[in-house]
Design a protein around this motif. Structure first.
Motif, PDB file in Angstrom:
ATOM      1  N   VAL A   4       0.846  -1.192   0.000  1.00 17.98           N
ATOM      2  CA  VAL A   4       0.000   0.000   0.000  1.00 17.98           C
ATOM      3  C   VAL A   4       0.880   1.239   0.000  1.00 17.98           C
ATOM      4  O   VAL A   4       1.737   1.394   0.872  1.00 17.98           O
ATOM      5  N   PRO A   5       0.683   2.123  -0.974  1.00 15.65           N
ATOM      6  CA  PRO A   5       1.493   3.347  -1.001  1.00 15.65           C
ATOM      7  C   PRO A   5       1.136   4.262   0.167  1.00 15.65           C
ATOM      8  O   PRO A   5      -0.030   4.392   0.517  1.00 15.65           O
ATOM      9  N   SER A   6       2.135   4.859   0.763  1.00 13.90           N
ATOM     10  CA  SER A   6       1.886   5.738   1.900  1.00 13.90           C
ATOM     11  C   SER A   6       1.709   7.191   1.477  1.00 13.90           C
ATOM     12  O   SER A   6       1.401   8.039   2.302  1.00 13.90           O
ATOM     13  N   SER A   7       1.912   7.470   0.199  1.00  8.93           N
ATOM     14  CA  SER A   7       1.736   8.834  -0.275  1.00  8.93           C
ATOM     15  C   SER A   7       0.617   8.877  -1.315  1.00  8.93           C
ATOM     16  O   SER A   7       0.013   7.865  -1.650  1.00  8.93           O
ATOM     17  N   VAL A  37     -11.419   0.710   9.129  1.00 11.49           N
ATOM     18  CA  VAL A  37      -9.977   0.531   9.322  1.00 11.49           C
ATOM     19  C   VAL A  37      -9.455   1.535  10.348  1.00 11.49           C
ATOM     20  O   VAL A  37      -8.667   1.187  11.230  1.00 11.49           O
ATOM     21  N   ALA A  38      -9.907   2.786  10.249  1.00 10.28           N
ATOM     22  CA  ALA A  38      -9.451   3.824  11.178  1.00 10.28           C
ATOM     23  C   ALA A  38      -9.836   3.494  12.618  1.00 10.28           C
ATOM     24  O   ALA A  38      -9.022   3.650  13.537  1.00 10.28           O
ATOM     25  N   VAL A  39     -11.056   3.017  12.821  1.00  5.57           N
ATOM     26  CA  VAL A  39     -11.514   2.660  14.164  1.00  5.57           C
ATOM     27  C   VAL A  39     -10.680   1.508  14.713  1.00  5.57           C
ATOM     28  O   VAL A  39     -10.258   1.524  15.871  1.00  5.57           O
ATOM     29  N   LYS A  40     -10.422   0.517  13.870  1.00 14.25           N
ATOM     30  CA  LYS A  40      -9.637  -0.645  14.291  1.00 14.25           C
ATOM     31  C   LYS A  40      -8.214  -0.232  14.690  1.00 14.25           C
ATOM     32  O   LYS A  40      -7.710  -0.639  15.741  1.00 14.25           O
ATOM     33  N   PRO A  79       0.281   3.241   6.417  1.00 19.77           N
ATOM     34  CA  PRO A  79      -0.509   3.935   5.394  1.00 19.77           C
ATOM     35  C   PRO A  79      -1.829   4.418   5.990  1.00 19.77           C
ATOM     36  O   PRO A  79      -2.362   3.809   6.914  1.00 19.77           O
ATOM     37  N   LYS A  80      -2.330   5.484   5.451  1.00 19.26           N
ATOM     38  CA  LYS A  80      -3.588   6.049   5.936  1.00 19.26           C
ATOM     39  C   LYS A  80      -4.733   5.070   5.673  1.00 19.26           C
ATOM     40  O   LYS A  80      -4.704   4.310   4.709  1.00 19.26           O
ATOM     41  N   PRO A  81      -5.760   5.084   6.525  1.00 16.38           N
ATOM     42  CA  PRO A  81      -6.898   4.176   6.345  1.00 16.38           C
ATOM     43  C   PRO A  81      -7.549   4.283   4.963  1.00 16.38           C
ATOM     44  O   PRO A  81      -7.990   3.282   4.400  1.00 16.38           O
TER      45      PRO A  81
END
Length: 108
Positions: A4-7, A37-40, A79-81
């Protein structure tokens, strides 16, 4: 998560519409998955940082904890959600169903 790209990555919007037939529905599905995903991730981080919680209110007694800092840095580098959700969706790893499909009754 390694792929997963982080940018920021430029995406072809037609790729989003392939699975659902509607780009807007795809974006809604990705958005809901990103929230999951963010909550997890937040729950994981909070549970790990809870081990370091102190009840000391005096700032003079608060000290720097290297383990706590490393845990925080690890989660910051993930990586962001939204990016995770997009990759999962494009790889066909996200299950979704339409409310319209659920309410349809079979005709006799």
């Amino acid at each position: 998560m390694a792929s997963v790209p982080s940018s920021i990555v430029t995406r072809n919007m037609a790729d989003f519409a392939k699975q659902t037939g509607n780009m807007y529905m795809s974006v809604a599905v990705i958005s809901k998955r990103a929230n999951q995903v963010a909550v997890k991730l937040k729950e994981e981080l909070n549970s790990k940082l809870a081990e370091f919680a102190t009840t000391v209110d005096n700032l003079e007694e608060v000290f720097e904890n290297r383990e706590q800092i490393e845990i925080s840095k690890y989660y910051e580098r993930l990586p962001k959600p939204t990016n995770l959700a997009i990759e999962e969706f494009l790889e066909g790893k996200v299950y979704y169903r339409s409310p319209d499909e659920e309410t349809e009754e079979p005709s006799l």
